[in-house]
Every structure is written in structure tokens, then in C-alpha cells.
Design a protein around this motif. Structure first.
Motif, PDB file in Angstrom:
ATOM      1  N   GLU A 296      -4.605  -1.975  -8.871  1.00 43.20           N
ATOM      2  CA  GLU A 296      -4.332  -1.148  -7.698  1.00 43.20           C
ATOM      3  C   GLU A 296      -4.591  -1.929  -6.410  1.00 43.20           C
ATOM      4  OE1 GLU A 296      -5.380   3.355  -6.156  1.00 43.20           O
ATOM      5  OE2 GLU A 296      -6.669   2.413  -7.642  1.00 43.20           O
ATOM      6  N   ILE A 297      -5.690  -2.672  -6.382  1.00 43.65           N
ATOM      7  CA  ILE A 297      -6.018  -3.484  -5.199  1.00 43.65           C
ATOM      8  C   ILE A 297      -4.985  -4.583  -5.014  1.00 43.65           C
ATOM      9  CG2 ILE A 297      -7.695  -5.132  -4.255  1.00 43.65           C
ATOM     10  CD1 ILE A 297      -9.883  -3.364  -5.604  1.00 43.65           C
ATOM     11  N   ALA A 298      -4.597  -5.231  -6.095  1.00 44.51           N
ATOM     12  CA  ALA A 298      -3.600  -6.298  -6.004  1.00 44.51           C
ATOM     13  C   ALA A 298      -2.267  -5.766  -5.496  1.00 44.51           C
ATOM     14  CB  ALA A 298      -3.417  -6.977  -7.365  1.00 44.51           C
ATOM     15  N   ALA A 299      -1.868  -4.600  -5.981  1.00 50.79           N
ATOM     16  CA  ALA A 299      -0.614  -4.001  -5.516  1.00 50.79           C
ATOM     17  C   ALA A 299      -0.696  -3.649  -4.041  1.00 50.79           C
ATOM     18  CB  ALA A 299      -0.288  -2.760  -6.349  1.00 50.79           C
ATOM     19  N   PHE A 300      -1.820  -3.100  -3.625  1.00 48.86           N
ATOM     20  CA  PHE A 300      -2.012  -2.760  -2.217  1.00 48.86           C
ATOM     21  C   PHE A 300      -1.931  -4.010  -1.349  1.00 48.86           C
ATOM     22  CE2 PHE A 300      -5.002  -2.488   1.362  1.00 48.86           C
ATOM     23  CZ  PHE A 300      -4.396  -1.480   2.102  1.00 48.86           C
ATOM     24  N   MET A 301      -2.622  -5.057  -1.765  1.00 49.57           N
ATOM     25  CA  MET A 301      -2.611  -6.302  -0.986  1.00 49.57           C
ATOM     26  C   MET A 301      -1.203  -6.893  -0.923  1.00 49.57           C
ATOM     27  SD  MET A 301      -5.523  -6.671   0.305  1.00 49.57           S
ATOM     28  CE  MET A 301      -5.325  -8.324   0.927  1.00 49.57           C
TER      29      MET A 301
ATOM     30  N   ASP B  86       1.570  -5.239  -1.049  1.00 46.88           N
ATOM     31  CA  ASP B  86       2.341  -4.391  -0.136  1.00 46.88           C
ATOM     32  C   ASP B  86       2.002  -4.718   1.313  1.00 46.88           C
ATOM     33  OD1 ASP B  86       4.130  -2.163   0.440  1.00 46.88           O
ATOM     34  OD2 ASP B  86       2.324  -1.061   0.994  1.00 46.88           O
ATOM     35  N   VAL B  87       0.719  -4.883   1.606  1.00 46.31           N
ATOM     36  CA  VAL B  87       0.304  -5.216   2.972  1.00 46.31           C
ATOM     37  C   VAL B  87       0.860  -6.573   3.385  1.00 46.31           C
ATOM     38  CG1 VAL B  87      -1.693  -5.789   4.424  1.00 46.31           C
ATOM     39  CG2 VAL B  87      -1.768  -3.784   2.938  1.00 46.31           C
ATOM     40  N   MET B  88       0.791  -7.532   2.505  1.00 41.63           N
ATOM     41  CA  MET B  88       1.225  -8.891   2.849  1.00 41.63           C
ATOM     42  C   MET B  88       2.738  -8.986   2.987  1.00 41.63           C
ATOM     43  SD  MET B  88      -1.596 -10.170   3.382  1.00 41.63           S
ATOM     44  CE  MET B  88      -0.991 -11.755   3.885  1.00 41.63           C
TER      45      MET B  88
ATOM     46  N   SER C 196       5.141  -6.820  10.321  1.00 42.15           N
ATOM     47  CA  SER C 196       4.416  -6.590  11.568  1.00 42.15           C
ATOM     48  C   SER C 196       2.932  -6.411  11.268  1.00 42.15           C
ATOM     49  CB  SER C 196       4.976  -5.361  12.287  1.00 42.15           C
ATOM     50  OG  SER C 196       4.774  -4.220  11.479  1.00 42.15           O
ATOM     51  N   PRO C 197       2.091  -6.743  12.223  1.00 37.98           N
ATOM     52  CA  PRO C 197       0.651  -6.598  12.000  1.00 37.98           C
ATOM     53  C   PRO C 197       0.208  -5.147  12.142  1.00 37.98           C
ATOM     54  CG  PRO C 197       1.053  -7.527  14.169  1.00 37.98           C
ATOM     55  CD  PRO C 197       2.390  -7.379  13.490  1.00 37.98           C
ATOM     56  N   ASP C 198       0.441  -4.346  11.102  1.00 39.09           N
ATOM     57  CA  ASP C 198       0.051  -2.942  11.154  1.00 39.09           C
ATOM     58  C   ASP C 198      -1.461  -2.823  10.980  1.00 39.09           C
ATOM     59  OD1 ASP C 198      -0.356  -3.329   8.422  1.00 39.09           O
ATOM     60  OD2 ASP C 198       0.982  -1.743   7.787  1.00 39.09           O
TER      61      ASP C 198
END
Length: 127
Positions: free
Chosen positions: A75-80, A82-84, A88-90
Motif C-alpha cells: 500500500e505504501i509503495a503504491a501510494f509513493m 502515485d505521488v511520484m 506538479s508539487p501537490d
């Protein structure tokens, strides 16, 4: 399977082009799958399942749960990921950048604050 592919895309709030980009395939393939005029290869089915966390049995047959269960690390890897992928710097990206710079004492302080917040929330829920 065509409706389920479209359902996955809509769940992730993606256009056909965005879904195609994430899978590394042409948009016309996604359109063809969704219309039922094309059938995805086994490799594409596996790619869809891996990229979007989909249960392959559900994708192929409609039986079972749509989403594969994931453990905390996945879950953390998927989140990271997605963020990466974001351009844009959300807020999420800025927050992670700040957290990455914390030293061990700052992490300890953050943990104490989080525990206090959790205790306060629990008190409010019990009241």
C-alpha cells in the motif's frame, strides 16, 4: 471484460489516454477493450492487474472481489508511486519531502504528537 476494464479506469478517475499511458499501450487499445471490439492479451491482463491492484479472476470472469488485498508495504509503495508520478508539487509530494528530512528525534516527536492526537480523538468518540 470490457465493462470491467472501463470500471477500473473510472474507479481510478482516468481518461482512456491516462490509463493507456499508465499501461504503456495506445489509447486506441483501451477504447477497443472497453467497446468489446478487442480482447486484451494475457500480458495486458496481467499488466492491468499489476498496475491497478486488480484481482485477475474478477477481471476475467467478474467473480470474486475486484481489488486484490494488499499488505501495508504494498500500500505504501503504491501510494509513493502515485505521488511520484504526479507532475506538479501537490501537498502529498511537499509533505513527503519534508518528512524525508526529519532526523530521529524529530520522528520521535512526531510519533508522540500523533499518539496524543489519537488519544484526544478517542476521548471525543467516547464522550
Amino acid at each position: 471484460m470490457n465493462d470491467r476494464i472501463k470500471q477500473i479506469r473510472i474507479l481510478h478517475n482516468l481518461t482512456q489516454q491516462e490509463a493507456a499511458d499508465r499501461l504503456g499501450i495506445p489509447r486506441s487499445n483501451i477504447a477497443g477493450y472497453e467497446k468489446g471490439v478487442r480482447t486484451p492479451s494475457d500480458a495486458v491482463v496481467a499488466l492491468i492487474c499489476r498496475e491497478f491492484g486488480i484481482n485477475e479472476s474478477w477481471l476475467r470472469t467478474g467473480e470474486g472481489e475486484m481489488l486484490q488485498p494488499v499488505d501495508r508495504d504494498e500500500e505504501i509503495a503504491a501510494f509513493m508511486g502515485d505521488v511520484m508520478r504526479g507532475e506538479s508539487p501537490d501537498f502529498r509530494r511537499r509533505l513527503i519531502a519534508v518528512l524525508a528530512k526529519l532526523d530521529s528525534s524529530e520522528w520521535e516527536l512526531l510519533e508522540k504528537m500523533a499518539l496524543k492526537l489519537a488519544a484526544e480523538c478517542k476521548k471525543e468518540d467516547q464522550a
